[in-house]
Write an enzyme that holds these catalytic residues in place. Structure first.
Site, short mmCIF file in Angstrom:
data_model
loop_
_atom_site.label_atom_id
_atom_site.label_comp_id
_atom_site.label_asym_id
_atom_site.label_seq_id
_atom_site.Cartn_x
_atom_site.Cartn_y
_atom_site.Cartn_z
N HIS A 108 3.02 2.44 2.13
CA HIS A 108 3.39 3.11 3.37
C HIS A 108 4.19 2.14 4.23
CE1 HIS A 108 -0.91 1.84 4.69
NE2 HIS A 108 -0.07 0.93 5.07
N CYS A 151 2.96 6.52 7.40
CA CYS A 151 4.29 7.10 7.26
C CYS A 151 4.85 6.70 5.90
CB CYS A 151 5.18 6.60 8.39
SG CYS A 151 6.92 7.06 8.26
N ASN A 204 0.82 -1.21 0.00
CA ASN A 204 0.00 0.00 0.00
C ASN A 204 0.85 1.26 0.00
OD1 ASN A 204 -2.50 -1.28 -0.05
ND2 ASN A 204 -2.55 -1.51 2.18
#
Length: 413
Positions: free
Chosen positions: A292, A327, A290
């Protein structure tokens, strides 16, 4: 290149019988292990693969055989293959619910909606004392969750996303996770991991896990998590569409691995925290499908901020994580942690981390077992945040509980 199909004969009959057994059994599938082992052994003894420049043998999978025995196949037909990408053909994602996955040693349990997978603790999953690390357990949780969706027939071309989620540009993100560890498995040990899902409010989903020893049946670890949906394009949280609810709600079970009355909020640390590590930068290898940073990486950053001297003499018994935002690879991350002033079990969150543990009087030391409950427990509060020019943004808050190692040896004498 011509394809030669192997005739299984007797194996087809055994697989058909196995499928009938699975459909009749609910959570108790112990008697299937020997049947599955027998089938795999006989199939492996019969398969002959010839590979050269002009020909090869195409071996049918057990799922294909079982499907043929029932008059249908859950895998793509020759007509459908023409509409599949090379990636889909290689992944062989089922289009219908599977009962047995011999490749992953997986079974559907809990009256057809739960999942159990048998795994072996590998050498790269253990630490210096031959016991599995917390990161390895978290990776097993993630893998078994994805395999559960895989076998459901709902998996689309995404990271655990269903067909309805892909149509709505949605992905899963975890908002909260709690793990309790009674005992760390050792290298080479065979484990059974059960996982299932349930409802969490109107727009969330809960997923739980249990890890037990196949040899003894003792529960080693348990975990629970809450998941919500995010729009992959806008990166904003989304309500659960009705078509997605219709897909996943038949799989919900009203059962919990951890009984938690009221989840306690984790306090936010500030720059006055005792231990701070500001030199953290995500690598490309830390990103998941995904795009991140993988959740397991967050835990590593948290634990690395705790002093080495403490880690050498203590063992983690529980962790609670509250996720705030994702993040990316370009973010600068800071890890903060603060030890408890009172290092004994005095409040609800610490008690909830331990009240589900299975500890018998004879379990005292060695092999990663935790000691009796009257031994002191130590706690840390954690925070990961993105360092910005004007302000910092929270990634995840955490609480960890620790106990003194009663033996520095991997095996008790």
């Amino acid at each position: 290149m011509p394809w030669t199909f192997v005739d299984y004969g007797e194996e087809l009959r055994l697989v058909s019988q196995l499928s009938i057994q699975i459909s009749l059994l609910s959570s108790s599938c112990e008697c299937l292990d020997q049947s599955l082992d027998l089938i795999l052994h006989r199939v492996n003894n019969r398969i002959k693969i010839k590979i050269n420049a002009t020909s090869s043998t195409k071996v049918k999978t057990l799922n294909e055989i079982a499907g043929a025995g029932k008059g249908s196949s859950s895998l793509a037909t020759s007509t459908e293959i023409g509409h599949l990408s090379q990636e889909q053909i290689r992944q062989r994602i089922p289009t219908k619910k599977q009962l047995v996955d011999p490749y992953r040693q997986g079974l559907i349990i809990e009256r057809g909606v739960g999942y159990r997978q048998t795994v072996v603790v590998r050498s790269y999953e253990v630490g210096p004392y031959k016991t599995a690390t917390l990161e390895s357990l978290l990776n097993l949780f993630q893998e078994t969750a994805l395999n559960h969706v895989w076998m459901s027939g709902l998996l689309s071309n995404g990271f655990g996303a269903t067909h309805g989620m892909v149509r709505n540009n949605l992905i899963w993100v975890v908002s909260r996770m709690q793990v309790q560890v009674d005992h760390y498995p050792i290298w080479g040990e065979v484990l059974e991991i059960d996982t299932w899902v349930g409802a969490s409010g109107k727009n969330g989903m809960r997923r739980d896990w249990l890890i037990r020893s196949q040899a003894t049946g003792i529960t080693y670890a348990r975990a629970t998590s809450t998941w919500v949906m995010m729009n992959e394009k806008t990166r904003r949280l989304s309500k659960m569409p009705e078509e997605v609810r219709d897909e996943i709600s038949p799989w919900f079970i009203d059962k919990r691995a951890i009984n938690e009355d009221v989840p306690e909020k984790i306090v936010k640390l500030d720059d006055n925290a005792r231990y701070v590590n500001s030199d953290l930068k995500p690598k490309r290898s830390d990103l998941d499908m995904n795009h991140h940073v993988n959740n397991v990486k967050y835990v590593r950053w948290m634990l690395e901020t705790i002093p080495d001297k403490f880690l050498e003499s203590h063992q983690l018994s529980g962790i609670v994580l509250e996720y705030r935002r994702e993040c990316g690879s370009s973010d600068r991350v800071q890890s903060l942690c603060q030890p408890d002033e009172d290092e004994t079990l005095t409040n609800g969150v610490e008690q909830s981390l331990l009240k589900n543990m299975i500890l018998t009087p004879g379990i005292m030391e060695g092999n990663g077992y935790l000691g009796p409950l009257d031994v002191k427990s130590y706690g840390y509060t954690h925070l990961l945040q993105i360092k910005g020019d004007s302000k910092n943004e929270e990634i995840v808050r955490g609480r960890t509980r620790w106990r003194k190692k009663l033996s520095t040896l991997p095996y008790s004498s």
